[in-house]
Scaffold this active site. Structure first.
Site, PDB file in Angstrom:
ATOM      1  N   ARG A   8      25.589 -68.118   3.338  1.00 18.92           N
ATOM      2  CA  ARG A   8      26.850 -68.236   3.275  1.00 18.92           C
ATOM      3  C   ARG A   8      27.178 -69.307   4.361  1.00 18.92           C
ATOM      4  O   ARG A   8      27.973 -70.180   4.363  1.00 18.92           O
ATOM      5  CB  ARG A   8      27.494 -66.966   3.943  1.00 18.92           C
ATOM      6  N   CYS A   9      26.158 -69.476   5.381  1.00 14.23           N
ATOM      7  CA  CYS A   9      26.389 -70.779   6.276  1.00 14.23           C
ATOM      8  C   CYS A   9      26.301 -71.977   5.709  1.00 14.23           C
ATOM      9  O   CYS A   9      27.124 -73.040   6.241  1.00 14.23           O
ATOM     10  CB  CYS A   9      25.439 -70.701   7.326  1.00 14.23           C
ATOM     11  N   MET A  10      25.598 -72.110   4.484  1.00  7.23           N
ATOM     12  CA  MET A  10      25.331 -73.504   3.702  1.00  7.23           C
ATOM     13  C   MET A  10      26.689 -73.811   2.782  1.00  7.23           C
ATOM     14  O   MET A  10      26.287 -74.513   2.146  1.00  7.23           O
ATOM     15  CB  MET A  10      24.044 -73.525   3.228  1.00  7.23           C
TER      16      MET A  10
END
Length: 417
Positions: free
Chosen positions: A404-406
């Protein structure tokens, strides 16, 4: 060139447009001694990180219509000399090196785009600079592959992050320029532009903001997102809304929980991934409900935890536990981004393969576990039912984030609740 309309009204709608960034040489522009300056606990090996990130981009290119690259988008807006000058003046002023503008303007768009990620060395041509412990005049951006944090697409506009750490402010400036000027993205405006914020008590990053549906947001009150910023988001995002409900989760201000999405992510309309000790356990985080109408907060209620708050809005959810039911595995796998899944269609998710107990828990919850390499090669297609794509990520997770961060969604299909 067609415009990629900004439309993001949920965490789980079918993904049509997303922005990612392939890690580059900026990741090798640190030492064990300087890693903490760019928010790393350790240095990463670029070759390993590239192989792992290629699995993320490979899967996304199979299942998403438009996969846009941060660096390429930047290169394309830098072809405009006015945009180029405005951006360089802002970046150089941020770091106190206005003398670099002319030299950087002389670079072509492709080289300059790369340079802005790689960083610009400090010329040791004065005593002050010679004695400076800094190696760079403009620092490298090793966190830039976490595209989620510095910009958020919410509803039909964007929020440019007000970053908690100075080292990440450049990312916000670059993304602001892209969303202001790129033919595919420009002209849709900002709910809020954090690059104009001078108050250190007002910070917000994308890992803390989850769009559940058009009338319900969940926001983490964390070490990276402040209470004052949440109040500002309540004001800005509720403009024109008769009713907007915001649930705020108060996170421990520690490294393992820098953002809400490190302990809670949506997987489907009825299913979430969670780190049970902080979401449902005895030490669960408190939650607060802000009821908002057209720029104003009507009242605030407090709940003992996020699940109880969500039930109040009709969300009876199945909770899959990061690390399964073993407390030891829960702690280990949460640390390696085991709860940080990215959903690219309802019930279709991608996460790290090394978090084995978490994948076992997903399997027990009815998710078919599929290897990323099988999707990329075409040996396997995404099934109609729930499925979790497992990608290599042991090296990437040492950077402090997961799938999700990426990923930064720009456009998703609407979801029927």
């Amino acid at each position: 060139m067609s415009t990629a309309k900004i439309s993001n009204y949920s965490e789980i709608g079918k993904l049509n447009t997303v922005i990612i960034h392939e890690p580059g040489l900026e990741m090798e522009n640190m030492t064990p001694e300087t890693a903490h300056e760019v928010l790393y606990d350790d240095i990463l090996t670029l070759d390993l990180a590239l192989k792992e990130h290629a699995q993320l981009s490979g899967v996304l290119n199979k299942v998403v219509e438009n996969v846009l690259d941060f660096e390429k988008l930047l290169e394309e807006v830098l072809d405009d000399s006015r945009v180029k000058l405005d951006l360089l003046q802002a970046v150089c002023a941020l770091h106190g090196h206005n003398e670099l503008v002319d030299d950087l303007m002389a670079l072509n768009a492709k080289d300059l785009s790369s340079q802005l990620f790689l960083g610009t060395l400090l010329k040791k041509d004065t005593l002050e600079k010679y004695l400076s412990p800094s190696r760079h005049a403009i620092p490298p951006l090793p966190n830039a592959f976490f595209t989620r944090d510095a910009v958020m697409c919410v509803y039909d506009k964007t929020i440019i992050g007000s970053m908690a750490h100075r080292v990440r402010l450049t990312e916000a400036l670059l993304l602001k320029s892209i969303f202001n000027n790129h033919p595919k993205l420009k002209g849709q405006g900002f709910h809020y532009d954090g690059t104009h914020q001078k108050n250190e008590d007002l910070t917000i990053e994308g890992g803390d903001l989850l769009v559940i549906r058009d009338d319900l947001l969940v926001i983490g009150f964390s070490e990276r997102t402040s209470a004052r910023a949440i109040d500002r988001m309540a004001e800005k995002l509720s403009l024109g809304h008769e009713n907007l409900d915001i649930i705020v989760v108060e996170l421990p201000k520690i490294r393992a929980t820098i953002h809400l999405d490190m302990i809670f992510t949506m997987l489907d309309v009825d299913t979430v991934m969670n780190f049970a000790p902080l979401i449902r356990g005895a030490g669960k985080c408190k939650a607060f409900h802000l009821s908002c109408t057209n720029g104003k907060t009507n009242y605030i209620n407090e709940y003992s935890g996020l699940p109880k708050a969500l039930r109040n809005f009709g969300l009876e959810l199945n909770f899959v536990d990061c690390g399964g039911d073993n407390p030891f595995a829960q702690e280990r796998e949460q640390w390696t981004s085991g709860a940080n899944f990215f959903t690219f269609a309802p019930g279709h998710i991608i996460g790290y393969k090394h978090n084995k107990a978490t994948l076992d828990a997903l399997d027990q919850a009815g998710f078919e576990i599929i290897e990323a390499t099988d999707i990329i090669s075409g040996r396997v297609s995404m099934p109609a039912g729930k499925a979790a794509v497992a990608m290599d990520g042991s090296e990437l997770s040492r950077g402090g984030g997961g799938c999700r961060c990426m990923t930064m969604p720009v456009h998703r299909d609407a979801v029927k609740w």
